[in-house]
Design an enzyme around this catalytic site. Structure first.
Site, PDB file in Angstrom:
ATOM      1  N   ALA A 227       0.837  -1.201   0.000  1.00 30.26           N
ATOM      2  CA  ALA A 227       0.000   0.000   0.000  1.00 30.26           C
ATOM      3  C   ALA A 227       0.878   1.261   0.000  1.00 30.26           C
ATOM      4  O   ALA A 227       1.827   1.355  -0.767  1.00 30.26           O
ATOM      5  CB  ALA A 227      -0.992  -0.033   1.161  1.00 30.26           C
ATOM      6  N   CYS A 228       0.580   2.186   0.903  1.00 29.85           N
ATOM      7  CA  CYS A 228       1.279   3.487   0.881  1.00 29.85           C
ATOM      8  C   CYS A 228       2.767   3.366   1.161  1.00 29.85           C
ATOM      9  O   CYS A 228       3.506   4.332   0.971  1.00 29.85           O
ATOM     10  CB  CYS A 228       0.663   4.437   1.897  1.00 29.85           C
ATOM     11  SG  CYS A 228      -0.855   5.135   1.303  1.00 29.85           S
ATOM     12  N   SER A 229       3.196   2.228   1.689  1.00 29.66           N
ATOM     13  CA  SER A 229       4.621   2.084   1.992  1.00 29.66           C
ATOM     14  C   SER A 229       5.355   1.267   0.929  1.00 29.66           C
ATOM     15  O   SER A 229       6.511   0.879   1.135  1.00 29.66           O
ATOM     16  CB  SER A 229       4.808   1.445   3.375  1.00 29.66           C
ATOM     17  OG  SER A 229       4.474   2.385   4.367  1.00 29.66           O
TER      18      SER A 229
END
Ligand code: CO8
Length: 387
Positions: free
Chosen positions: A169-171
């Site tokens: 995801a966002c990482s």
């Protein structure tokens, strides 16, 4: 070591030390302002409420409420976002991006924008594709399960070696940077491209008042290399730290066992859903603590970090994290934002912030690239400017 040239000896000393040689950025031409977005959303609300007037009257259906430009900017710091397909997103009858499905003989969309960002990174590093050993496509969603997007990007650029996809995801991008750095540390590669094409508009529910304003599309690329072959000007990777803690507070149930209708109507869980308040409250302390602990391990006072390139999800979140890390309220120079023009671009956000706001730093300056998001997942990359 008799017989070895000075250059070779230097190479041996540097070998296995990962650096960021260069970054690249692709920004879609089209952009949607908050005013445009809210006008379209509110038109959808009017149409929905008119079409369901009777059911709303007798209490069978809940009336929808307007979105607001003021709320969006105050709650998130977002003023606009770039997208790959503007017109259908703003059409109250569609409210989502639309494009023709591409044939097997065409480049897929993620590969196309990823390649553009990757070419820029290679050019900035003075690197030829044949010098690159591996490609990681690190993003919060993939256009298809297989063949891997990374392998298509590898082929399009003319890179030998290997490639694979990864999703955190966002990482995704920071996890990709650590993975690439570990290849360099282990001697398995000298040059690795981490490409993050984030077409978030395809998994955002544009009919959801709570989140319709959050995301935008973009692609970034980070060239992680062995210091022994890096260009004169680069960023030493001093340390990387990753952390995950399971949470349902940011979730998307779409998958090969659970599909959504093309419109996404009636199945909002097959698109992005979140408990934004909980995310805010739980992630801020987790990330601040991770950064401070890792700085301690590095025997670095986090207050001496010259710049924080934080994940771009919410201006308030970044203000709080920066304050805990630096010990004072950070100004734009210490913690730059790209939220106003890009919105949240998932894993690409901190990389855009780094790409657009790092040239002015000088040799010896230290900084931190940091991401956080669904999973929960968080990644920190401590860097120092060289050259
Ligand atoms: N217009 C007007 N009012 C609104 C709107 C709107 N659009 N939306 C909500 N409101 C109202 C609510 O109804 C509520 O009203 P009331 O008080 O009367 O109930 C009030 O505003 C406050 O609502 P919230 O509490 O929800 O508002 P917040 O102040 O918490 O702000 C945010 C909402 C901006 C979402 C904020 O909570 C936030 O940013 N949280 C952190 C989110 C975050 O970081 N998430 C990470 C997600 S990114 C990630 O991990 C990647 C996932 C993969 C990518 C997905 C791509 C699609």
């Amino acid at each position: 070591m008799p017989g070895l040239s000075l250059r070779t000896m230097t190479d041996i000393q540097l070998s296995g030390r990962p650096v960021i040689s260069a970054t690249g950025l692709f920004t879609p031409e089209e952009s949607i302002t908050n005013e445009e977005l809210v006008a379209s959303f509110n038109e959808y609300v009017d149409r929905f409420n008119a079409a369901n007037a009777e059911a709303i009257e007798v209490g069978e259906t809940e009336a929808l409420t307007y979105s607001s430009v003021e709320f969006i900017e105050k709650a998130s710091g977002i003023k606009a976002r770039h997208v790959m397909s503007k017109q259908p997103i703003l059409d109250p009858d569609v409210m989502g991006p639309r494009w023709d499905e591409r044939g097997n003989d065409e480049w897929s969309m993620m590969a196309e924008i990823g390649v553009t960002a990757a070419k820029q990174a290679l050019e900035r590093a003075g690197r030829k594709p044949e010098d690159v050993d591996a490609v990681l496509c690190a993003a919060s969603n993939m256009e298809r399960p297989y063949p891997a997007m990374a392998i298509e990007i590898q082929q399009a650029l003319g890179i030998e070696g290997f490639g694979f996809d990864m999703n955190v995801a966002c990482s995704s991008a920071t996890f990709g940077i650590q993975t690439a750095a570990d290849y360099v540390r282990a001697g398995n590669a000298k040059s690795v491209l981490v490409v993050s094409p984030e077409i978030t508009s395809g998994h955002l529910n544009w009919r959801d008042r709570d989140s319709h304003f959050i995301f935008g599309d973009v692609a970034t690329a980070v060239l992680v290399e062995d210091a022994a072959i890096a260009p004169e000007q680069h960023w030493d990777i001093l340390s990387t730290k990753l952390k995950t803690v399971f949470s349902n507070n940011i979730r998307n149930n779409f998958g090969f066992l659970n599909r959504a209708s093309p419109e996404g109507v009636g199945e909002p869980d097959k698109l992005f859903v979140q408990e934004g308040r909980k995310v805010f409250k739980e992630v801020v302390p987790m990330v601040a603590q991770m950064i401070i602990e890792e700085a301690e391990k590095l025997q670095m006072d986090p207050k001496t970090l010259r710049r924080l390139w934080l994940h771009q999800a919410n201006a308030g979140m970044n203000r709080l994290i920066a304050q805990r890390v630096l010990g004072h309220e950070a100004n734009d120079d210490e913690s730059p934002t790209v939220l106003d023009t890009y919105g949240n671009t998932s894993s690409a956000g901190s990389i855009i912030a780094f790409h657009l706001n790092s040239d002015d730093l000088v040799a010896g300056d230290t900084g931190l690239i940091c991401s956080f998001g669904a999973g929960y997942s968080a990644g920190a990359v401590f860097v120092r400017r060289v050259g």
